[in-house]
Write a protein that holds these residues in place. Structure first.
Motif, short mmCIF file in Angstrom:
data_model
loop_
_atom_site.label_atom_id
_atom_site.label_comp_id
_atom_site.label_asym_id
_atom_site.label_seq_id
_atom_site.Cartn_x
_atom_site.Cartn_y
_atom_site.Cartn_z
N ARG A 72 0.83 -1.21 0.00
CA ARG A 72 0.00 0.00 0.00
C ARG A 72 0.87 1.26 0.00
N SER A 73 0.58 2.17 -0.95
CA SER A 73 1.18 3.51 -0.85
C SER A 73 0.09 4.47 -0.37
N GLY A 74 -0.92 4.75 -1.23
CA GLY A 74 -1.99 5.66 -0.83
C GLY A 74 -3.32 4.96 -0.59
N GLY A 75 -3.42 3.67 -0.89
CA GLY A 75 -4.62 2.87 -0.57
C GLY A 75 -5.82 3.10 -1.47
N HIS A 76 -5.62 3.57 -2.71
CA HIS A 76 -6.77 3.90 -3.57
C HIS A 76 -7.17 2.80 -4.54
N SER A 77 -6.57 1.62 -4.42
CA SER A 77 -6.93 0.56 -5.36
C SER A 77 -8.43 0.32 -5.38
N ARG A 78 -8.98 0.36 -6.59
CA ARG A 78 -10.43 0.13 -6.75
C ARG A 78 -10.80 -1.30 -6.41
N GLY A 132 -2.09 12.73 -10.85
CA GLY A 132 -3.52 12.72 -11.19
C GLY A 132 -4.33 13.79 -10.48
N ASP A 133 -5.65 13.59 -10.45
CA ASP A 133 -6.55 14.64 -9.97
C ASP A 133 -6.82 14.59 -8.48
N THR A 134 -6.33 13.56 -7.78
CA THR A 134 -6.75 13.36 -6.39
C THR A 134 -5.56 13.51 -5.45
N VAL A 137 -4.00 10.29 -3.52
CA VAL A 137 -3.50 9.10 -4.22
C VAL A 137 -1.99 8.99 -3.96
N GLY A 138 -1.51 7.76 -3.75
CA GLY A 138 -0.09 7.55 -3.47
C GLY A 138 0.74 7.67 -4.73
N VAL A 139 1.89 8.31 -4.59
CA VAL A 139 2.79 8.44 -5.74
C VAL A 139 3.25 7.06 -6.20
N GLY A 147 0.04 6.81 -14.75
CA GLY A 147 -0.12 8.19 -14.28
C GLY A 147 -0.65 9.13 -15.35
N VAL A 148 -1.98 9.28 -15.38
CA VAL A 148 -2.64 10.15 -16.35
C VAL A 148 -3.19 11.34 -15.58
N GLY A 149 -2.62 12.51 -15.78
CA GLY A 149 -3.02 13.60 -14.90
C GLY A 149 -3.10 14.95 -15.55
N VAL A 198 8.48 -4.09 -4.52
CA VAL A 198 8.00 -2.90 -3.80
C VAL A 198 8.91 -1.74 -4.16
N ALA A 199 8.35 -0.74 -4.81
CA ALA A 199 9.14 0.46 -5.11
C ALA A 199 9.24 1.25 -3.81
N THR A 200 10.45 1.47 -3.35
CA THR A 200 10.62 2.23 -2.10
C THR A 200 10.85 3.70 -2.41
N ALA A 409 -7.52 -0.55 -22.08
CA ALA A 409 -7.88 0.08 -20.81
C ALA A 409 -6.61 0.47 -20.06
N TYR A 410 -6.80 1.36 -19.10
CA TYR A 410 -5.70 1.85 -18.26
C TYR A 410 -5.68 1.08 -16.95
N VAL A 411 -4.53 0.51 -16.63
CA VAL A 411 -4.43 -0.36 -15.45
C VAL A 411 -4.83 0.36 -14.15
C1 LIG Z 1 -10.47 8.84 -6.41
C2 LIG Z 1 -9.41 8.31 -7.36
C3 LIG Z 1 -8.86 9.17 -8.29
C4 LIG Z 1 -7.89 8.73 -9.18
N1 LIG Z 1 -7.38 9.59 -10.10
C5 LIG Z 1 -6.40 9.18 -10.94
C6 LIG Z 1 -5.84 10.05 -11.91
O1 LIG Z 1 -6.23 11.21 -12.02
N2 LIG Z 1 -4.89 9.56 -12.73
C7 LIG Z 1 -4.44 8.28 -12.64
O2 LIG Z 1 -3.55 7.92 -13.41
N3 LIG Z 1 -4.96 7.42 -11.75
C8 LIG Z 1 -5.92 7.84 -10.92
N4 LIG Z 1 -6.48 6.95 -10.02
C9 LIG Z 1 -6.05 5.54 -10.05
C10 LIG Z 1 -4.85 5.39 -9.13
O3 LIG Z 1 -3.70 5.91 -9.76
C11 LIG Z 1 -4.61 3.89 -8.84
O4 LIG Z 1 -5.71 3.38 -8.15
C12 LIG Z 1 -3.34 3.71 -8.01
O5 LIG Z 1 -2.98 2.37 -8.00
C13 LIG Z 1 -3.55 4.21 -6.61
O6 LIG Z 1 -2.35 4.30 -5.97
P1 LIG Z 1 -2.30 4.28 -4.37
O7 LIG Z 1 -0.87 4.21 -4.00
O8 LIG Z 1 -3.12 5.40 -3.83
O9 LIG Z 1 -3.10 2.97 -4.06
P2 LIG Z 1 -2.72 1.58 -3.35
O10 LIG Z 1 -4.05 0.93 -3.18
O11 LIG Z 1 -1.86 1.81 -2.17
O12 LIG Z 1 -1.91 0.84 -4.44
C14 LIG Z 1 -2.54 0.23 -5.54
C15 LIG Z 1 -1.72 -0.93 -5.99
O13 LIG Z 1 -0.50 -0.45 -6.52
C16 LIG Z 1 0.57 -1.27 -6.10
N5 LIG Z 1 1.50 -0.44 -5.31
C17 LIG Z 1 1.23 0.70 -4.66
N6 LIG Z 1 2.34 1.22 -4.17
C18 LIG Z 1 3.34 0.38 -4.51
C19 LIG Z 1 4.72 0.38 -4.29
N7 LIG Z 1 5.33 1.35 -3.62
N8 LIG Z 1 5.46 -0.65 -4.78
C20 LIG Z 1 4.86 -1.65 -5.47
N9 LIG Z 1 3.55 -1.70 -5.70
C21 LIG Z 1 2.79 -0.68 -5.23
C22 LIG Z 1 0.00 -2.41 -5.33
O14 LIG Z 1 -0.24 -3.49 -6.23
C23 LIG Z 1 -1.32 -1.87 -4.86
O15 LIG Z 1 -2.30 -2.86 -4.71
C24 LIG Z 1 -7.46 7.38 -9.12
C25 LIG Z 1 -8.04 6.50 -8.19
C26 LIG Z 1 -9.01 6.96 -7.31
C27 LIG Z 1 -9.61 6.02 -6.34
#
Ligand SMILES: Cc1cc2nc3c(=O)[nH]c(=O)nc-3n(C[C@H](O)[C@H](O)[C@H](O)COP(=O)(O)OP(=O)(O)OC[C@H]3O[C@@H](n4cnc5c(N)ncnc54)[C@H](O)[C@@H]3O)c2cc1C
Length: 458
Positions: A72-78, A132-134, A137-139, A147-149, A198-200, A409-411
């Protein structure tokens, strides 16, 4: 029944520089939560890592015990991939430092930093990398997917600014990767998601982006406005990137009360260039209808992330498409579908692409759909899992109407779509190459809570 292995929590605590949060610890309920609140899972431990050696320790532990590993970086996985029932959550949120070399126009970011915090840090030097727009969201997550932003047409995808990375692979080893060293892994990380380790830390290129014309514009949504908006975004210079949502207006103060519940466009845009040219580029969009809210103005780029936090839904039945054309009848279909949705929030979103993103060759990174003209998202957010089938059906119906027949589609926006999702995200040549890299760095598929690329079979 899922068997959960024993995880030696006390020895992990003793060896770690960071913190272990186990079910009996204070803060456990907060620590196990992710952006989509419906993923109510109870991991055996949430490990808030402090450094790369902690990451290696956790990876070793997961490999040795067979525990499910959520990164988990930012926890936004759908798909809820950043949490686990009974497994280990490797939480990078406290690895959030950003080191900036303003003169060299580069930054090293720890992967747990949030988009807004990274952008504020680089913004102090008048510099930016497009995210991105939020804000939250974790880098780490957004970058590994592509990364589409806000700067996609001007500077490309986030991965187009990645110069190197530090990665802990499945055997617990920390590798520094770039175009010369472990070039295969460096290629795969840029679009291949969390499959390879894991990207640190990530090393980014920074651009001189300081004052921009940007913010939010809201228009009443009609078929003319929607089709006009797409045409205007396509015709705009590539300094302009826009994320346009078509939703039923929520009861927010910036939308007049008589418009609440009616379809509106909420468009976030950035013109990264001269202010006068920005005003000119945005003029045709403003002219589409009398704006309901008009907040597009000269601002400093990091201000794009100011403002209240958005909705925290339970779940999101959503899909994503990278298309070449805005399908005939698309605007009508969006308006009709919004009318019938019973979701907490339903949305169609489009982002016109092109520009710098499309100038990178398809094979240069693992993001293989460079020439798609537009990204379309369809989302229906809801609270209770029982509602899932209804909203999935709604999403499917609107997605069919908006599809141009391509399946790309975009991953980053794909949920738990299994093999079909993997094939939509990666064209065959990209997938084959990713599977080879996976075999090399993660042959036993330790990193599988993601849009999973199975290791190639020898
Ligand atoms: C509200 C919302 C808005 C969004 N807007 C955009 C946008 O504008 N543009 C865009 O491109 N995307 C967007 N996204 C999609 C977002 O980029 C992905 O969901 C992304 O994976 C979220 O990253 P996270 O670190 O917050 O989530 P996490 O749930 O922490 O990570 C998602 C997955 O990425 C992997 N991961 C995360 N961090 C690491 C790491 N350090 N090393 C290895 N694997 C890792 C893991 O497999 C993990 O399950 C959006 C998503 C949401 C929910």
């Amino acid at each position: 029944m899922k068997i959960t292995p024993d995880i030696p929590i006390s020895s992990l605590r003793a060896d770690l520089n960071g913190r272990v949060i186990a079910p009996d610890d204070p803060g456990y309920d907060d620590a196990r939560g992710v952006f989509f609140t419906g993923f109510d899972r109870r991991p055996a431990a949430v490990v808030r890592v402090a450094d790369a050696s902690d990451v290696s320790l956790v990876v070793d532990l997961a490999r040795e015990t067979g525990a499910e590993l959520a990164v988990r970086s930012g926890g936004h996985s759908r798909a809820g991939h950043a949490t686990s029932e009974g497994g280990i959550v490797l939480d990078l949120s406290e690895m959030n430092a950003v080191e900036i070399d303003a003169e060299g126009r580069t930054a090293w970011a720890q992967a747990g930093v949030k988009a807004a915090d990274y952008t504020k840090a680089t913004g102090e030097h008048g510099l930016a990398t497009g995210l991105g727009d939020t804000p939250t969201v974790g880098v780490g997550g957004i970058t590994l997917g592509g990364g589409v932003g806000f700067l996609v047409r001007k500077n490309g995808l986030t991965i187009d600014d990645v110069l190197g990375a530090e990665v802990v692979t499945a055997n617990g080893e920390l590798l520094r990767v770039d175009a010369e060293t472990h070039a295969d892994l460096f290629w795969a990380l840029r679009g291949g998601g969390g499959n390879f380790g894991v990207a640190t830390r990530l090393r980014f290129r920074l651009h001189e982006i300081d004052e921009v014309v940007g913010g939010m514009l809201s228009l009443p949504a009609s078929t003319e406005v929607i089709t006009g908006l797409v045409a205007a975004a396509e015709a705009a210079p590539e300094e302009l990137s826009m994320i346009a949502n078509i939703i039923k207006a929520p009861p927010v103060p910036f939308v007049p009360a008589e418009r609440h519940g009616k379809p509106v466009v909420i468009a976030l845009m950035v013109f990264a260039g001269d202010a006068d040219a920005g005003e000119q580029a945005i003029a045709p969009i403003r002219a589409l209808a009398t704006p309901l809210a008009e907040m597009v103005r000269p601002i400093r780029y990091p201000e794009m992330y100011d403002g209240p936090e958005g909705l925290r839904p339970g779940f999101d039945a959503g899909t994503n498409m990278l298309v070449d054309t805005f399908a005939p009848g698309a605007a009508e279909a969006i308006l009709e579908h919004l009318e019938t949705s019973t979701a907490q929030m339903a949305a169609a979103q489009f982002r016109v692409l092109g520009g710098a993103m499309a100038r990178v060759p398809d094979g240069a990174t693992a993001f293989g759909h460079r020439r798609a003209k537009m990204m379309v998202n369809v989302a229906a957010m809801y609270e209770s899992p029982d509602e899932g089938p209804e909203h999935e059906a709604w999403v499917g119906s609107l997605a069919t109407a908006l599809s141009d027949g391509t399946s790309a589609a975009y991953v980053g926006f794909i949920g738990n779509d299994g093999d079909q999702g993997v094939r939509r995200a990666y064209p065959p040549a990209t997938l084959e190459r990713l599977a080879e890299v996976k075999r090399h760095y993660d042959p036993d598929n330790l990193f599988r809570l993601n849009l999973n690329v199975p290791p190639a079979v020898k």
